[in-house]
Design an enzyme around this catalytic site. Sequence first.
Site, PDB file in Angstrom:
ATOM      1  N   TYR A 108     -22.235 -58.615  -3.240  1.00 45.75           N
ATOM      2  CA  TYR A 108     -20.937 -58.193  -2.700  1.00 45.75           C
ATOM      3  C   TYR A 108     -20.800 -58.644  -1.247  1.00 45.75           C
ATOM      4  O   TYR A 108     -21.791 -58.635  -0.497  1.00 45.75           O
ATOM      5  CB  TYR A 108     -20.800 -56.671  -2.739  1.00 45.75           C
ATOM      6  CG  TYR A 108     -20.498 -56.113  -4.106  1.00 45.75           C
ATOM      7  CD1 TYR A 108     -19.194 -55.866  -4.492  1.00 45.75           C
ATOM      8  CD2 TYR A 108     -21.519 -55.835  -4.998  1.00 45.75           C
ATOM      9  CE1 TYR A 108     -18.904 -55.342  -5.749  1.00 45.75           C
ATOM     10  CE2 TYR A 108     -21.249 -55.324  -6.257  1.00 45.75           C
ATOM     11  CZ  TYR A 108     -19.932 -55.085  -6.619  1.00 45.75           C
ATOM     12  OH  TYR A 108     -19.654 -54.574  -7.865  1.00 45.75           O
ATOM     13  N   TYR A 148     -26.457 -57.257 -11.076  1.00 45.23           N
ATOM     14  CA  TYR A 148     -27.235 -56.991  -9.860  1.00 45.23           C
ATOM     15  C   TYR A 148     -27.995 -55.676 -10.011  1.00 45.23           C
ATOM     16  O   TYR A 148     -27.578 -54.794 -10.763  1.00 45.23           O
ATOM     17  CB  TYR A 148     -26.328 -56.954  -8.620  1.00 45.23           C
ATOM     18  CG  TYR A 148     -25.254 -55.894  -8.637  1.00 45.23           C
ATOM     19  CD1 TYR A 148     -25.510 -54.602  -8.188  1.00 45.23           C
ATOM     20  CD2 TYR A 148     -23.986 -56.177  -9.104  1.00 45.23           C
ATOM     21  CE1 TYR A 148     -24.535 -53.630  -8.202  1.00 45.23           C
ATOM     22  CE2 TYR A 148     -22.997 -55.207  -9.119  1.00 45.23           C
ATOM     23  CZ  TYR A 148     -23.279 -53.935  -8.669  1.00 45.23           C
ATOM     24  OH  TYR A 148     -22.302 -52.962  -8.694  1.00 45.23           O
ATOM     25  N   ARG A 157     -27.061 -53.473 -13.136  1.00 48.08           N
ATOM     26  CA  ARG A 157     -25.657 -53.327 -13.529  1.00 48.08           C
ATOM     27  C   ARG A 157     -25.191 -54.597 -14.251  1.00 48.08           C
ATOM     28  O   ARG A 157     -25.408 -55.708 -13.789  1.00 48.08           O
ATOM     29  CB  ARG A 157     -24.757 -53.112 -12.307  1.00 48.08           C
ATOM     30  CG  ARG A 157     -25.059 -51.878 -11.525  1.00 48.08           C
ATOM     31  CD  ARG A 157     -24.107 -50.700 -11.707  1.00 48.08           C
ATOM     32  NE  ARG A 157     -23.336 -50.582 -12.902  1.00 48.08           N
ATOM     33  CZ  ARG A 157     -22.004 -50.461 -12.943  1.00 48.08           C
ATOM     34  NH1 ARG A 157     -21.301 -50.469 -11.830  1.00 48.08           N
ATOM     35  NH2 ARG A 157     -21.358 -50.309 -14.079  1.00 48.08           N
ATOM     36  N   HIS A 160     -19.321 -56.749 -14.044  1.00 46.95           N
ATOM     37  CA  HIS A 160     -18.174 -55.830 -14.119  1.00 46.95           C
ATOM     38  C   HIS A 160     -17.232 -56.104 -12.960  1.00 46.95           C
ATOM     39  O   HIS A 160     -17.633 -56.656 -11.932  1.00 46.95           O
ATOM     40  CB  HIS A 160     -18.638 -54.373 -14.082  1.00 46.95           C
ATOM     41  CG  HIS A 160     -19.377 -54.017 -12.831  1.00 46.95           C
ATOM     42  ND1 HIS A 160     -20.723 -54.285 -12.676  1.00 46.95           N
ATOM     43  CD2 HIS A 160     -18.970 -53.475 -11.656  1.00 46.95           C
ATOM     44  CE1 HIS A 160     -21.114 -53.908 -11.472  1.00 46.95           C
ATOM     45  NE2 HIS A 160     -20.061 -53.425 -10.817  1.00 46.95           N
ATOM     46  N   HIS A 162     -14.399 -54.050 -10.545  1.00 44.96           N
ATOM     47  CA  HIS A 162     -13.881 -52.743 -10.153  1.00 44.96           C
ATOM     48  C   HIS A 162     -12.357 -52.804 -10.023  1.00 44.96           C
ATOM     49  O   HIS A 162     -11.811 -53.790  -9.513  1.00 44.96           O
ATOM     50  CB  HIS A 162     -14.462 -52.327  -8.796  1.00 44.96           C
ATOM     51  CG  HIS A 162     -15.938 -52.094  -8.821  1.00 44.96           C
ATOM     52  ND1 HIS A 162     -16.494 -50.853  -9.036  1.00 44.96           N
ATOM     53  CD2 HIS A 162     -16.980 -52.942  -8.661  1.00 44.96           C
ATOM     54  CE1 HIS A 162     -17.809 -50.942  -8.995  1.00 44.96           C
ATOM     55  NE2 HIS A 162     -18.143 -52.211  -8.764  1.00 44.96           N
TER      56      HIS A 162
HETATM   57 FE   LIG Z   1     -20.117 -52.926  -8.787  1.00 44.18          FE
END
Ligand SMILES: [Fe+2]
Length: 230
Positions: A108, A148, A157, A160, A162
């Site tokens: 991110y 990640y 995870r 995906h 958000h």
């Molecule tokens: Fe996330």
Amino acid sequence: MPQDHPMTRRELLGAGAGAAAGLVAQRLVGETPAGQACGEATAPQTSGPYYPARDRSDEDPDLTHVDGRPDRAAGEIVYVRGRVLDEACRPVAGVLVEIWQANSWGRYDHERDADNPRPLDPNFQSWAEMLTDKEGGFRFKTIKPGAYPADDSGWIRPPHIHFRASRRGYHELVTQMYFAGEPLNEHDRIREALDPEARERVTVALQPASAGAEPGSRLGRFDITLRQVT
Ligand SMILES: [Fe+2]
């Protein structure tokens, strides 16, 4: 215009007047399978720690390009289309749809992810926002996010995206969209906490984008149902 041809900002927003916008609206109406997009409100899920913490000059619905940079983001191109409806299946126009996600390597662009050894992608826009059109439609172009580690326990995870959907008169929704067929889906604590039907509704099967789109690019549909404030 081919159905999945790379879209301009105007086309992506679906807010322009004229034939193109009309066609987009018609297509969105026609493609929504009855009973799938409305009824029960979309299940909320955690926003996670990486909700965008700052504005950037480029927040348009094409995350594969950053203003002023010639190269596109690394990764597989994915188009996402959807509609926002209320529980009575009526389209909700003017909903602010915000999206944010990891880049193709699972990183991110956020200070809380600064220790992540995976690289940032300077060509990836990382987050975007858009308003739904009069048919409740929204659309954006991105890359498939990487998986990640969520913590030190081995929990990874799955890919995906958000979402946050908000409009006065409706309960704000924060949720996540998953990709069908990902083995990590079945082991994800957040996704697995949903009931099976809710889980299916936030899991999108990608199909090949049609001729005119980038080779290998794919398309998914993600519809959202909001609860009206009563
Ligand atoms: Fe996330």
